[in-house]
Write an enzyme that holds these catalytic residues in place. Structure first.
Site, PDB file in Angstrom:
ATOM      1  N   GLY A   1       0.742  -1.164  -0.031  1.00 37.74           N
ATOM      2  CA  GLY A   1      -0.042  -0.029   0.006  1.00 37.74           C
ATOM      3  C   GLY A   1       1.103   1.493  -0.119  1.00 37.74           C
TER       4      GLY A   1
ATOM      5  N   HIS B   1       5.814   5.396  11.347  1.00 37.92           N
ATOM      6  CA  HIS B   1       6.926   4.429  11.063  1.00 37.92           C
ATOM      7  C   HIS B   1       8.372   5.302  11.256  1.00 37.92           C
ATOM      8  CE1 HIS B   1       5.492   0.513  10.168  1.00 37.92           C
ATOM      9  NE2 HIS B   1       4.874   0.699   9.441  1.00 37.92           N
TER      10      HIS B   1
ATOM     11  N   GLU C   1       2.343   5.680   7.619  1.00 38.26           N
ATOM     12  CA  GLU C   1       3.787   5.649   7.151  1.00 38.26           C
ATOM     13  C   GLU C   1       4.815   6.595   8.128  1.00 38.26           C
ATOM     14  OE1 GLU C   1       4.516   3.340   5.430  1.00 38.26           O
ATOM     15  OE2 GLU C   1       2.579   2.836   4.953  1.00 38.26           O
TER      16      GLU C   1
ATOM     17  N   MET D   1       5.151   2.649   1.659  1.00 41.21           N
ATOM     18  CA  MET D   1       6.441   2.100   2.404  1.00 41.21           C
ATOM     19  C   MET D   1       7.195   3.092   2.997  1.00 41.21           C
ATOM     20  SD  MET D   1       8.265  -0.433   3.101  1.00 41.21           S
ATOM     21  CE  MET D   1       9.782   0.036   4.187  1.00 41.21           C
ATOM     22  N   GLU D   2       7.555   3.012   4.378  1.00 42.55           N
ATOM     23  CA  GLU D   2       8.007   4.128   5.081  1.00 42.55           C
ATOM     24  C   GLU D   2       9.514   4.431   5.036  1.00 42.55           C
ATOM     25  OE1 GLU D   2       8.286   0.179   7.516  1.00 42.55           O
ATOM     26  OE2 GLU D   2       6.879   0.910   6.126  1.00 42.55           O
TER      27      GLU D   2
END
Length: 928
Positions: A302, A342, A339, A304-305
């Site tokens: 979905g 994170h 995100e 990515m951090e």
């Protein structure tokens, strides 16, 4: 990472030379004799020739030896490494500086690349290893890969490159120590044609012309903070960006393809706000000078951090007021908040190993809901998200084939299976439970101490429990004899959750409580259910009705050997008053009361002042009653009498709870002769709320509460499915008006929040040309959220030939559906009662082809299974699917967990039909 990403280890050798030998070292973790101190990474990306998209590069790693060793073991996969160019030398210290590599070996099952050194590396010394490599920009959406978009003005396909490294794909882009515990700073330098932009985790330090390639430049980025390899990111693209302006914060930019930059406004406004909220919540400033977020056209997860460069699917970052619904907007807020959470939980402090992935994902999920609630309190999203997570886990974790939140990982292929509802939603749910029983002060103080202590380091769940226990005792949130580890281990180290049976003694004014694991599979004997959880018990009574107090009044405890200890609660009211346990569903457990307490609750709901019961507890009573009836611990008569009260209910959450349950029953009953009674019952249930909300008419702008918009969206969807009131004719009229527009891509008269219902209804009751019209709109749409809405609606047709054609379009790479979106189209066909058998047959006949289509990201393939699992209801169909699984093991590799759960859900459907179908049907007929 939001939602789930999959990596499956493929047997690709890490180099291209004949003299490489298979290595004898076969443990799944890297040896601990060496630590990387810094990486200098140079990557030249060639995007000009679409027939030959590739990159070449070199990595210079400074390595400290912690023990004497003659081997350097790191990760490399699908890279061509020129061994003759590898160099190794000692930096500083005494003795001979030059060293060399005498031979190399690979271990393909763990992606190890092993270099044997000419001289021994000595403990306490630092070495510089240089390795050059080349590879294609792959199409697999992992490692360093290609993505593309259509430039509508030039009518050209434009190519970009981007990374996706979590969990274990940095090794596809450069040789590295690819485990989260091997943190080091990175200096990244990107080479590319000057017409492109290069971005990475850090700001640009300097750019200079390429020494040999005309019109190419080298762009060097500032050195990063120490970080895990899976968080490194870079992209070469021709995107535009939107800067955000917030005082006293890091430079914040939001990137998208040029023809979608106008859809970045919302994320560019929301992102910096939530970042500032976290700085205050965690008590630590965001540690990097800048943060970029970028919408990537082809993306497997979905979002990515990556630290300082967060990557997203377009649907998770872009928002168009003219095309996206309120639910779409809330999804963007939720993913961005996840995100950015994170950046602290995951990036600043990282789990030691993937066993504790849930510390990353559960925390980001929970803290994101706090962030969204803080910025948009009018959405009431904290309540919505909490209930949604609970409903998901009440189902998923009632399967025997579920797994603990924290579980051992020994193969890379197992890591990806952990990116699931248990790590995210259950992780978030147990953290909410802890927040509520600890209170604000202890929770925040414990978290801040943990983050301070482990900044730029790695930690395990026990480290977090230690910090929180100290805070809990300091603020007297827990008795000194309790510790967080004992309590939370019962939730993170064992599978499942309890049902608490509450048996009241009305004369003595007490209640006896006992717990056991709740399972959907009723064939599992009680003796084998076992399990014991430390349960904080909050409750309230009819006289007091204090639903705001979620602090525990008592605890259910576990004995020294993990056995469950019964509990007696004193001072309860007499036989004319109910009691409700688990205020605001603060803890993950179901409650089964004695018949009298259920009777009192039903009386208040149907005839009394039902709104004094907290809205989440009304949703809880519906969910508990229907589940307990499903598994036979309760009578369907009680459950159906309880949900009769919904004719009075005007809030979103209880209806959501009811619809989730009735949807599952409906999918079974619609395949049986008694469906006519179920349909009549549903019409009777839905009509009052449908009319109260003014039907499908566009009154959304007049609705002040946002959750009422969601309620109307949901009710209208159900009303059209069951042909309630004027729903279907009105939907068809909206669609006709749209088709009559001269320029339907510019002007759409269908109200945004009911588009999914109007499109689906019109395709279901419409003609071939209605389908073609919508397919054309899909191909011309520039908005990801709208494309998904259309994709799902196209599966609503009742024409077998159209559905068959749609299934084939879905998996044809030459067609307009991107691989990452294919599962939505398949699910839409498979959840359709006409499409179900077609989709099941298509899946079983083409399983080899489908496996190759998704490989190596087979996670999306596992999502094709859920509509099949929900609708198999006979023993013969169950056995047929079981045989199919046994005969197709090779094409279902990496899907073992999903297959197990699919078979178990099918089995529970078969059990339900045999045990409950007639009883439920009788209960419904009595209510008509």
């Amino acid at each position: 990472m939001k939602w789930f990403l999959l990596f499956v280890a493929a047997l690709g050798l890490g180099l291209a030379t004949a003299d490489s030998i298979e290595s004898a070292y076969n443990y799944y973790r890297l040896p601990t004799s060496l630590r990387p101190q810094k990486y200098h990474l140079r990557i030249l990306t060639l995007l000009e020739n679409p027939e030959d998209l590739r990159f070449s590069g070199s990595v210079k790693i400074l390595i400290e030896a912690l023990e004497n060793t003659r081997n350097i073991t790191l990760h490399s996969k699908n890279l061509t490494i020129d061994e003759s160019q590898i160099t190794l030398r000692q930096i500083g210290g005494e003795g001979k500086k030059e060293n060399c590599v005498s031979s190399t070996a690979v271990n393909p099952s763990h992606d190890f690349y092993i270099l044997k050194t000419c001289q021994e590396l000595l403990a306490g010394h630092t070495y510089e290893l240089y390795m050059p490599f080349t590879a294609d920009l792959n199409r697999q959406l992992e490692g360093y890969y290609r993505s593309s978009y259509k430039d509508p003005v030039a009518n050209l396909t434009k190519w970009i490159s981007v990374t996706q490294f979590e969990p274990a794909s940095a090794r596809l882009a450069f040789p590295c120590f690819d485990e989260p515990d091997f943190k080091a700073p990175f200096v990244v330098t990107l080479g590319y044609h000057k017409k492109y932009t290069g971005i990475s985790n850090m700001p640009v330090k300097e750019t200079k012309p390429h020494e040999t390639l005309a019109d190419y430049i080298w762009c060097e980025f500032q050195e990063s903070v120490p970080m895990s390899t899976y968080l490194v990111a870079y992209s070469v693209n021709d995107f535009s960006h939107k800067p955000s302006t917030l005082p006293n914060s890091a430079l914040f930019r939001t990137w998208a393809r040029p023809n979608a930059i106008d859809q970045c406004d919302y994320a560019a406004e929301f992102g910096p706000k939530v970042l500032q909220y976290y700085e205050q919540f965690f008590g630590i400033k965001f540690p990097l000078p800048k943060i970029d977020q970028i919408a990537v056209p082809d993306f497997s997860a979905g979002a990515m951090e990556n630290w300082g460069l967060v990557t997203y699917r377009e649907i998770a970052l872009l928002y168009s007021a003219a095309h996206s619904s309120l639910a779409d907007k809330q999804r963007v807020a939720s993913v961005v908040a996840h995100e950015l959470a994170h950046q602290w939980f995951g990036n600043l402090v990282t789990m030691k190993w993937w066993t504790d992935l849930w510390l990353n994902e559960g925390f980001a999920t929970y803290v994101a809901s706090l962030g969204v609630e803080n910025i948009n309190p009018e959405w009431r999203s904290m309540e919505q998200e909490s209930l949604s997570n609970l409903l998901t886990i009440f189902r998923r974790d009632a399967l025997e084939s579920s797994h603990p939140i924290s579980r051992p990982i020994q193969m890379v292929s197992e890591i990806s299976e952990s990116f699931d509802q248990i790590s995210y939603q259950k992780g978030s749910t147990v953290l909410r439970m802890m927040h509520l029983f600890l209170g604000e002060e202890s929770f925040r103080s414990g978290l801040q101490a943990y983050l301070q202590k482990f900044s730029y380091k790695n930690a395990e769940q026990d480290n977090l429990w230690e910090s929180l226990t100290q805070a809990a005792h300091k603020y007297r949130a827990l008795p000194k004899s309790y510790d967080i580890k004992s309590i939370m281990d019962s939730w993170t180290l064992q599978t499942g959750y309890p049902v608490i049976n509450v048996t009241r003694d009305y004369a003595a004014r007490t209640a006896k409580l006992n717990q056991e694991r709740y399972l959907l599979n009723t064939q599992v004997a009680r003796a084998h259910r076992g399990g014991c959880w430390w349960v904080p018990l909050s409750y309230t009574t009819q006289a007091v009705q204090d639903f705001n107090n979620t602090a525990p009044k008592a605890w259910m405890e576990c004995g020294k050997n993990g056995e469950s200890l019964p509990k007696t609660i004193q001072d309860l009211p007499g036989p004319d008053q109910w009691v409700i346990f688990n205020t605001q569903l603060s803890t993950l457990y179901k409650v089964n009361y004695d018949a009298q307490n259920w009777k009192l609750l039903i009386e208040t709901l149907t005839n009394g002042d039902f709104e004094r019961i907290h809205v989440i507890n009304r949703a809880q009573l519906i969910d508990d009653a229907l589940y307990l009836a499903w598994t036979g611990e309760q009578d369907y008569e009680i459950a159906m009498r309880l949900i009769e009260y919904l004719q009075r209910e005007r809030e979103y959450l209880p209806w959501k709870s009811a619809f989730e349950n009735l949807k599952r029953v409906g999918r079974i009953v619609r395949q049986t002769p008694d469906f006519e009674f179920f349909k009549r019952y549903m019409k009777k249930l839905i009509l009052p709320i449908y009319e109260h909300l003014n039907g499908i008419n566009d009154t959304f702008s007049a609705i002040p509460q946002q959750d009422q918009v969601l309620l109307k969206t949901m009710v209208v969807n159900w009303a059209c499915q069951y042909q309630v009131g004027d729903c279907v004719p009105q939907a068809l009229a909206y669609y006709r008006n749209w088709r009559a527009e001269a320029n339907p891509d510019e002007k759409n008269p269908v109200p945004i929040n009911v588009r999914s219902t109007v499109y689906c209804t019109s395709i279901k009751h419409g003609s071939d040309s209605d389908w073609e019209f919508l397919w054309t709109r899909y191909k011309k749409s520039n908005v990801a959220a709208e494309k998904r809405t259309i994709l799902t609606a196209l599966g609503c047709s009742r024409e077998v030939w159209l559905l068959q054609r749609y299934l084939e379009l879905t998996f044809d790479p030459k067609e307009a559906i991107r691989k990452q979106d294919s599962m939505w189209a398949f699910q839409a066909v498979a959840f359709n009662e006409v499409g179900f058998l077609l989709a099941k047959k298509y899946f079983m006949d083409n399983v080899d082809f489908i496996y190759k289509f998704y490989h190596p990201l087979t996670k999306d393939m596992s999502r094709l299974l859920s509509p099949l699992s929900e609708q198999v209801i006979t023993l013969s169909d169950f056995n047929e699917f079981k045989d199919f699984v046994n005969n197709s093991r090779q094409s279902l590799k990496g899907l073992e967990q999903a297959i197990q759960q699919t078979l178990e859900i099918m089995l529970t459907n078969v059990q339900w039909k045999e045990r409950n179908y007639h009883q439920m049907s009788r209960s419904i007929q009595q209510l008509l």
